[in-house]
Design a protein around this motif. Structure first.
Motif, PDB file in Angstrom:
ATOM      1  N   THR A   1       0.825  -1.190  -0.341  1.00 24.22           N
ATOM      2  CA  THR A   1      -0.115  -0.027   0.185  1.00 24.22           C
ATOM      3  C   THR A   1       0.961   1.442  -0.070  1.00 24.22           C
ATOM      4  O   THR A   1       1.646   1.447   1.208  1.00 24.22           O
ATOM      5  N   VAL A   2       0.892   2.068  -0.719  1.00 27.12           N
ATOM      6  CA  VAL A   2       1.515   3.224  -1.252  1.00 27.12           C
ATOM      7  C   VAL A   2       1.048   4.761  -0.403  1.00 27.12           C
ATOM      8  O   VAL A   2      -0.621   5.098  -0.781  1.00 27.12           O
ATOM      9  N   PHE A   3       1.780   5.392   0.877  1.00 31.02           N
ATOM     10  CA  PHE A   3       0.652   6.218   1.145  1.00 31.02           C
ATOM     11  C   PHE A   3       0.719   7.668   0.528  1.00 31.02           C
ATOM     12  O   PHE A   3       0.199   8.203   0.680  1.00 31.02           O
ATOM     13  N   GLN A   4       2.416   7.941   0.189  1.00 33.43           N
ATOM     14  CA  GLN A   4       2.777   9.064   0.234  1.00 33.43           C
ATOM     15  C   GLN A   4       3.918   8.360  -1.551  1.00 33.43           C
ATOM     16  O   GLN A   4       5.043   7.719  -1.183  1.00 33.43           O
ATOM     17  N   MET A   5       4.517   9.785  -1.533  1.00 32.74           N
ATOM     18  CA  MET A   5       5.829   9.366  -2.876  1.00 32.74           C
ATOM     19  C   MET A   5       5.945  11.176  -2.993  1.00 32.74           C
ATOM     20  O   MET A   5       5.291  12.002  -2.941  1.00 32.74           O
ATOM     21  N   CYS A   6       7.208  10.719  -3.941  1.00 33.31           N
ATOM     22  CA  CYS A   6       8.174  11.922  -4.273  1.00 33.31           C
ATOM     23  C   CYS A   6       9.286  12.093  -5.185  1.00 33.31           C
ATOM     24  O   CYS A   6       9.921  10.674  -5.222  1.00 33.31           O
ATOM     25  N   PHE A   7       9.336  12.205  -5.852  1.00 36.05           N
ATOM     26  CA  PHE A   7      10.740  12.448  -7.201  1.00 36.05           C
ATOM     27  C   PHE A   7      11.984  12.807  -6.152  1.00 36.05           C
ATOM     28  O   PHE A   7      11.855  13.422  -5.458  1.00 36.05           O
ATOM     29  N   LEU A   8      12.909  12.074  -6.667  1.00 35.57           N
ATOM     30  CA  LEU A   8      14.445  12.144  -6.452  1.00 35.57           C
ATOM     31  C   LEU A   8      14.862  12.657  -7.639  1.00 35.57           C
ATOM     32  O   LEU A   8      14.754  12.373  -8.777  1.00 35.57           O
ATOM     33  N   SER A   9      15.700  14.204  -7.286  1.00 32.41           N
ATOM     34  CA  SER A   9      16.830  14.690  -8.898  1.00 32.41           C
ATOM     35  C   SER A   9      18.162  14.071  -9.338  1.00 32.41           C
ATOM     36  O   SER A   9      17.825  13.221  -8.175  1.00 32.41           O
TER      37      SER A   9
ATOM     38  N   LEU B   1      20.750  10.778  -7.593  1.00 34.62           N
ATOM     39  CA  LEU B   1      20.819   9.302  -8.273  1.00 34.62           C
ATOM     40  C   LEU B   1      22.343   9.534  -8.023  1.00 34.62           C
ATOM     41  O   LEU B   1      23.224  10.407  -8.391  1.00 34.62           O
ATOM     42  N   PRO B   2      21.610   7.842  -8.126  1.00 29.37           N
ATOM     43  CA  PRO B   2      23.168   7.372  -8.474  1.00 29.37           C
ATOM     44  C   PRO B   2      23.873   7.281 -10.241  1.00 29.37           C
ATOM     45  O   PRO B   2      22.844   7.934 -10.273  1.00 29.37           O
ATOM     46  N   ALA B   3      25.293   7.709 -10.344  1.00 33.80           N
ATOM     47  CA  ALA B   3      25.637   7.907 -11.137  1.00 33.80           C
ATOM     48  C   ALA B   3      25.169   7.319 -12.598  1.00 33.80           C
ATOM     49  O   ALA B   3      24.999   7.335 -13.375  1.00 33.80           O
ATOM     50  N   ARG B   4      24.590   5.538 -11.918  1.00 28.27           N
ATOM     51  CA  ARG B   4      24.592   3.900 -12.729  1.00 28.27           C
ATOM     52  C   ARG B   4      22.564   5.076 -13.368  1.00 28.27           C
ATOM     53  O   ARG B   4      22.308   4.763 -14.628  1.00 28.27           O
ATOM     54  N   VAL B   5      22.188   5.598 -12.716  1.00 32.44           N
ATOM     55  CA  VAL B   5      20.722   5.865 -12.610  1.00 32.44           C
ATOM     56  C   VAL B   5      21.011   6.778 -14.264  1.00 32.44           C
ATOM     57  O   VAL B   5      19.965   6.403 -15.130  1.00 32.44           O
TER      58      VAL B   5
ATOM     59  N   ASP C   1      19.565   8.126 -18.432  1.00 37.96           N
ATOM     60  CA  ASP C   1      18.754   8.568 -18.344  1.00 37.96           C
ATOM     61  C   ASP C   1      17.432   8.063 -17.852  1.00 37.96           C
ATOM     62  O   ASP C   1      16.116   7.875 -17.821  1.00 37.96           O
ATOM     63  N   GLY C   2      17.855   7.313 -16.074  1.00 40.82           N
ATOM     64  CA  GLY C   2      16.882   7.208 -15.647  1.00 40.82           C
ATOM     65  C   GLY C   2      16.025   8.062 -14.395  1.00 40.82           C
ATOM     66  O   GLY C   2      17.131   8.655 -14.643  1.00 40.82           O
ATOM     67  N   ARG C   3      15.212   7.913 -13.755  1.00 40.91           N
ATOM     68  CA  ARG C   3      13.962   8.515 -12.641  1.00 40.91           C
ATOM     69  C   ARG C   3      14.309   7.709 -11.519  1.00 40.91           C
ATOM     70  O   ARG C   3      13.590   6.802 -11.476  1.00 40.91           O
TER      71      ARG C   3
ATOM     72  N   HIS D   1      15.631  21.020  -1.399  1.00 37.45           N
ATOM     73  CA  HIS D   1      15.802  21.346  -2.206  1.00 37.45           C
ATOM     74  C   HIS D   1      17.028  20.649  -2.806  1.00 37.45           C
ATOM     75  O   HIS D   1      17.365  20.233  -3.806  1.00 37.45           O
ATOM     76  N   SER D   2      18.493  19.816  -1.719  1.00 33.03           N
ATOM     77  CA  SER D   2      19.537  19.512  -2.785  1.00 33.03           C
ATOM     78  C   SER D   2      19.257  18.042  -2.539  1.00 33.03           C
ATOM     79  O   SER D   2      19.726  17.324  -2.840  1.00 33.03           O
ATOM     80  N   ASP D   3      17.919  17.705  -2.045  1.00 37.37           N
ATOM     81  CA  ASP D   3      16.975  16.340  -2.475  1.00 37.37           C
ATOM     82  C   ASP D   3      18.259  14.662  -1.121  1.00 37.37           C
ATOM     83  O   ASP D   3      18.181  13.806  -1.564  1.00 37.37           O
ATOM     84  N   ARG D   4      18.607  15.632  -0.410  1.00 37.68           N
ATOM     85  CA  ARG D   4      19.875  14.568   0.266  1.00 37.68           C
ATOM     86  C   ARG D   4      19.085  14.795   1.654  1.00 37.68           C
ATOM     87  O   ARG D   4      18.881  14.440   2.852  1.00 37.68           O
ATOM     88  N   VAL D   5      17.664  15.527   2.299  1.00 38.32           N
ATOM     89  CA  VAL D   5      17.193  15.643   3.065  1.00 38.32           C
ATOM     90  C   VAL D   5      15.485  15.302   3.050  1.00 38.32           C
ATOM     91  O   VAL D   5      14.867  15.485   2.265  1.00 38.32           O
ATOM     92  N   LEU D   6      15.186  13.821   3.816  1.00 39.34           N
ATOM     93  CA  LEU D   6      13.395  13.236   3.558  1.00 39.34           C
ATOM     94  C   LEU D   6      13.289  14.432   4.895  1.00 39.34           C
ATOM     95  O   LEU D   6      12.991  13.591   5.908  1.00 39.34           O
ATOM     96  N   ALA D   7      11.375  14.607   4.841  1.00 44.77           N
ATOM     97  CA  ALA D   7      10.883  14.401   5.775  1.00 44.77           C
ATOM     98  C   ALA D   7       9.310  14.441   5.911  1.00 44.77           C
ATOM     99  O   ALA D   7       8.956  14.459   5.017  1.00 44.77           O
ATOM    100  N   LEU D   8       9.492  14.049   7.519  1.00 48.09           N
ATOM    101  CA  LEU D   8       8.153  13.047   7.697  1.00 48.09           C
ATOM    102  C   LEU D   8       7.438  13.797   7.692  1.00 48.09           C
ATOM    103  O   LEU D   8       8.151  13.905   9.215  1.00 48.09           O
ATOM    104  N   GLY D   9       6.317  14.054   8.008  1.00 40.71           N
ATOM    105  CA  GLY D   9       5.561  15.105   8.707  1.00 40.71           C
ATOM    106  C   GLY D   9       4.152  14.448   8.886  1.00 40.71           C
ATOM    107  O   GLY D   9       3.708  14.276   8.239  1.00 40.71           O
ATOM    108  N   GLY D  10       3.190  14.679   9.897  1.00 42.81           N
ATOM    109  CA  GLY D  10       1.937  14.373  10.173  1.00 42.81           C
ATOM    110  C   GLY D  10       1.476  14.767  11.694  1.00 42.81           C
ATOM    111  O   GLY D  10       1.600  15.202  12.283  1.00 42.81           O
ATOM    112  N   ARG D  11       0.517  13.169  12.159  1.00 42.78           N
ATOM    113  CA  ARG D  11      -0.028  13.576  13.020  1.00 42.78           C
ATOM    114  C   ARG D  11       1.328  13.196  14.538  1.00 42.78           C
ATOM    115  O   ARG D  11       1.507  11.896  14.236  1.00 42.78           O
ATOM    116  N   GLY D  12       1.171  14.707  15.467  1.00 45.60           N
ATOM    117  CA  GLY D  12       2.567  14.420  16.238  1.00 45.60           C
ATOM    118  C   GLY D  12       4.384  13.532  15.706  1.00 45.60           C
ATOM    119  O   GLY D  12       4.501  12.821  16.259  1.00 45.60           O
TER     120      GLY D  12
END
Length: 818
Positions: free
Chosen positions: A512-520, A524-528, A532-534, A589-600
């Motif tokens: 079950t997928v709750f949330q998602m976002c792109f990585l710039s 991404l690793p150089a091999r990706v 031309d991967g995303r 902005h640098s895609d090196r920090v991932l934030a999760l927020g919600g109830r408490g």
């Protein structure tokens, strides 16, 4: 002048001679008899011409007694010319060898050699200078053709195809003759003293060049020919490009004239005939016409425009758009049945995204800009023309469906134009459609009978590297990445999107997928990136587990691959979507920090690289466990702000809470690549004026404060197209807006002392149970416009924000609700 030596028979007189002191010595001259020796008379023909003149004075100058046209006078000059001609004729018949002779003594005695006297002669005759010239110059000159005939046997036979000049050059290079001792002309070889004797000696001894030396000479000529061909090719390409530039300049001039004529013609027709009614709608009876309702006009400083439209209505839009310069009386349209868009059951509110609408662009404007941006800085007229003839698509994700509307920039741009080119009553929001993301890839007008895919869209996100790319996931766990191409009002059957990496991919029934976002690409690793991967970051739940997982998926043109990482220290989750209450899931902005927020819940994770080329997660801080004010409320919104270039090694994220508070968190990269939370730069916003207890629903990034905000950047970066720039442009790092559930919009601006509130205004009427029913997004095509979608009121409003020095002015017009 000194006296001349005495002549025989008469003593010298005072004025009989003079002496000139040369650098070589003193020279005496005698003046006696000069007139007698130089008694040259005029040519007889000149005497005859003077005697036949009309003027008496001219005739008196002739000597009639000496006129004889048949007699030739033998003067000194004639004798000198004759002797000189005889000498030249003699020299031509002989092989000349000049011999310099010196007198050994001034007494003319044999066997006496006066050193001083001889040295003076050598110096005075210029012999020293002659020797210097022979040493530094090239006294020996040889014809190239003669040299080739004499030295032809010293090189292989294939050098016979070379020209005379190249053959002689090959000889000099092959035998390593010092280049300072010779130079090559067009038809002759110039040699210094002694070099010709050495070449003749090589020929007489039968010398020939070695094979490796011959190979180097051949490579020298090959490189020379390659450089010549390359230079000629560059010259031809430059000339052709210059010709193309001239044609482009002529086409640009003709296009400008055509556009001006077209604008003048349209303006004249509007003045003469007015605006014609829509042909597809018949005029209603007089008794059914609604009562006109007057709307208050904005003040003279009001630069805003608002359009209101009903997402559930048919594409025939009767909703007025107030976008004129003067106050208007707008009739209230008839009410249409409101679409049944209830509050989402999963607890997540609607989302608004904006992308370029390539389906309605005028191609000739686009081609004109592409041809001009590489030559000279683009004029403001061309940029405004491209901006006026383009449009954006407003994509709304709400209640399991994706809707699209066309944002027309014409009403907003016309308010800033100096001429009287009003919007002509054009709607700024129109062409409402529903998008079939996982099915036919079409955008169907609302109300049209069209089968859609069975799944309901539960998650949707937009790529930060290219704003035309989106990812959607439905309740049946089918994931699709697609590129938005836009809609065309004249062609409803045209596909509005193109799938990337093939059809939707099934993630499995137990996920079950709750949330998602792109990585710039920066994260991404150089091999990706090389393939031309995303990259996608998904917050998922596995059936039978009470733990949430983060999965990083790589989507290629023909494959989908995931890497799963377990999240700890997070609230338990069940299989029902939304029960975990994760309201936002975003990267910095640098895609090196991932934030999760919600109830408490408020956690920050670092996305780091491993030694084997994979991505891993490291917990930076669990803020909710340290501060009771955060653990007792719900984190509602998040905004990642790009910092100025001087702080590019840091990240900044703004969080809006349900209790009306706002928090800012700064992250810095430490040595070794470790990212840490900077507590001294983080905390709550002290100047926050949001109502206590009212959630801060939206944090809005701004792309500019006026319609021409991007023009100077495009003119400075030549070769960057407007379309590509709008797909990758980032938000302004110095300004953002925050919107509360009570409709209060606050403008924040960055100064040296920190974030400062500059202005605030109420833009929405609070309604009971508003909750998570409002979503906002700023336009990039019209940078001073923010689109606000109110799901409860079923309206889309466009709010204008302008900047004046250190304060921002927010203004908007509210239209009639749909």
């Amino acid at each position: 002048a000194a006296a001349a030596p005495p002549r025989a028979g008469a003593p010298p007189r005072r004025y009989d001679g003079f002496q000139i002191r040369h650098y070589a010595g003193d020279v005496s001259y005698a003046t006696a008899g000069w007139i007698d020796k130089n008694s040259d008379s005029l040519v007889p023909e000149v005497e005859v011409l003077l005697s036949e003149a009309d003027k008496d004075l001219t005739r008196s100058l002739s000597d009639r007694s000496s006129i004889d046209a048949k007699k030739t006078v033998q003067s000194v000059s004639n004798k000198y010319l004759g002797n000189l001609n005889e000498l030249l004729a003699t020299l031509k018949e002989c092989s000349v060898h000049y011999v310099r002779c010196f007198n050994p003594n001034n007494k003319r005695e044999p066997g006496v050699f006066n050193n001083r006297y001889v040295l003076d002669q050598v110096i005075q005759c210029g012999t020293v200078e002659l020797v210097k010239i022979m040493h530094h110059g090239f006294p020996n000159r040889c014809n190239l053709k003669d040299l080739r005939g004499r030295l032809g046997s010293m090189l292989p036979s294939d050098f016979g195809d070379y020209s005379d000049r190249d053959f002689v050059l090959a000889i000099m290079l092959a035998f390593g003759i010092d280049e300072t001792q010779w130079t090559l002309g067009v038809t002759q070889l110039f040699l210094k003293a002694g070099q010709l004797r050495m070449i003749e000696h090589l020929r007489d001894t039968g010398s020939s060049a070695a094979h490796d030396v011959v190979w180097r000479v051949r490579m020298h000529f090959a490189r020379k020919k390659f450089r010549a061909v390359r230079n000629v090719t560059r010259l031809v390409l430059w000339w052709r490009k210059r010709k193309i530039h001239r044609l482009c300049a002529a086409a640009l001039k003709a296009t400008r004239i055509y556009v001006r004529l077209h604008r003048w013609l349209r303006k004249t027709r509007n003045r003469l005939y007015g605006l014609p009614p829509a042909p597809e709608e018949a005029a209603p009876p007089p008794e059914q016409l609604p009562t006109p309702t007057a709307l208050s006009a904005p003040s003279t400083t009001d630069l805003s425009t608002v359009a209101t439209v009903a997402p559930g209505t048919a594409p025939k839009l009767e909703i007025p758009c107030i976008a004129r310069h003067m106050p208007q009386v707008v009739p209230t349209p008839q009410r249409r049945p409101r679409a049944n868009f209830a509050k989402p059951a999963n607890g997540f509110g609607p989302q608004v995204f904006i992308a370029l609408n390539n389906g309605s662009q005028d191609q000739y404007i686009n081609y004109l800009y592409r041809d001009m941006n590489k030559l000279n800085p683009v004029a403001d007229d061309i940029l405004k023309m491209w901006q006026r003839n383009s449009s954006e698509s407003v994509l709304i994700h709400s209640d399991g469906a994706v809707l699209s509307a066309r944002l027309n920039p014409e009403p907003f741009l016309s308010r800033f134009e100096s001429d009287d080119r009003g919007s002509g009553g054009a709607l700024c929001i129109d062409d409402m459609r529903r998008v079939d993301c996982h099915g036919s890839a079409r955008a169907v007008p609302l109300g049209a009978a069209q089968p859609f895919a069975a799944g309901r869209i539960q998650c949707m996100c937009q790529d930060k590297d290219d704003r035309q790319f989106f990812a959607t996931c439905d309740d049946q766990n089918w994931l699709s990445i697609w590129r938005w191409t836009g809609t065309d009002p004249a062609d409803a059957a045209r596909p509005a999107l193109m799938a990337y990496g093939g059809p939707p991919k099934g993630l499995g029934a137990d996920i079950t997928v709750f949330q998602m976002c792109f990585l710039s690409n920066r994260a991404l690793p150089a091999r990706v990136v090389q393939q031309d991967g995303r990259g996608l970051v998904l917050l998922t739940h596995r059936q039978g587990s009470d733990t949430l997982y983060i999965e990083i998926g790589y989507v290629y043109s023909n494959a989908y691959y995931t890497e799963t990482m377990k999240i700890t220290k997070i609230v338990s989750a069940s299989a029902e979507r939304g029960s975990a209450e994760v309201t936002f899931f975003a990267t910095s902005h640098s895609d090196r920090v991932l934030a999760l927020g919600g109830r408490g819940l408020l956690q920050f994770w670092q996305i780091c690289d491993t030694e084997d080329g994979r991505l891993d997660l490291r917990l930076i801080d669990d803020v909710a466990t340290q501060f009771p004010c955060i653990s007792s409320s719900t984190m509602e919104s998040c905004l990642s702000i790009p910092l100025p270039p001087a702080m590019e090694d840091q990240d900044w994220m703004v969080i809006g809470a349900s209790d009306g508070k706002m928090y800012g968190y700064a992250f810095a990269r430490k040595p070794g690549g470790r990212i840490e939370l900077e507590t001294e730069k983080s905390g709550h916003f002290r100047g926050n004026t949001h109502t206590a207890g009212v959630p801060v629903r939206c944090l809005i990034g701004i792309f500019g404060s006026c319609p021409e905000a991007h023009h100077r950047i495009l003119q400075h970066n030549q070769g960057l197209s407007y379309e590509h720039f709008l797909r990758v442009v980032q938000i302004d790092p110095y300004v953002f807006h925050s919107l509360g559930d009570d409709g209060k919009l606050v403008c924040w601006r960055w100064y040296q002392e920190g974030w400062t509130r500059t202005s605030e205004r109420s833009i929405l009427e609070p309604s009971p149970g508003m909750g998570r029913s409002v979503a906002c997004h700023s336009s990039r095509l019209v940078p001073h416009i923010t689109v606000v979608y109110d799901m409860n009121a079923q309206t889309i409003e466009c709010i204008t924000h302008t900047s004046h020095d250190e304060s921002s002015e927010l203004s908007h017009h509210r239209g009639v609700a749909a």
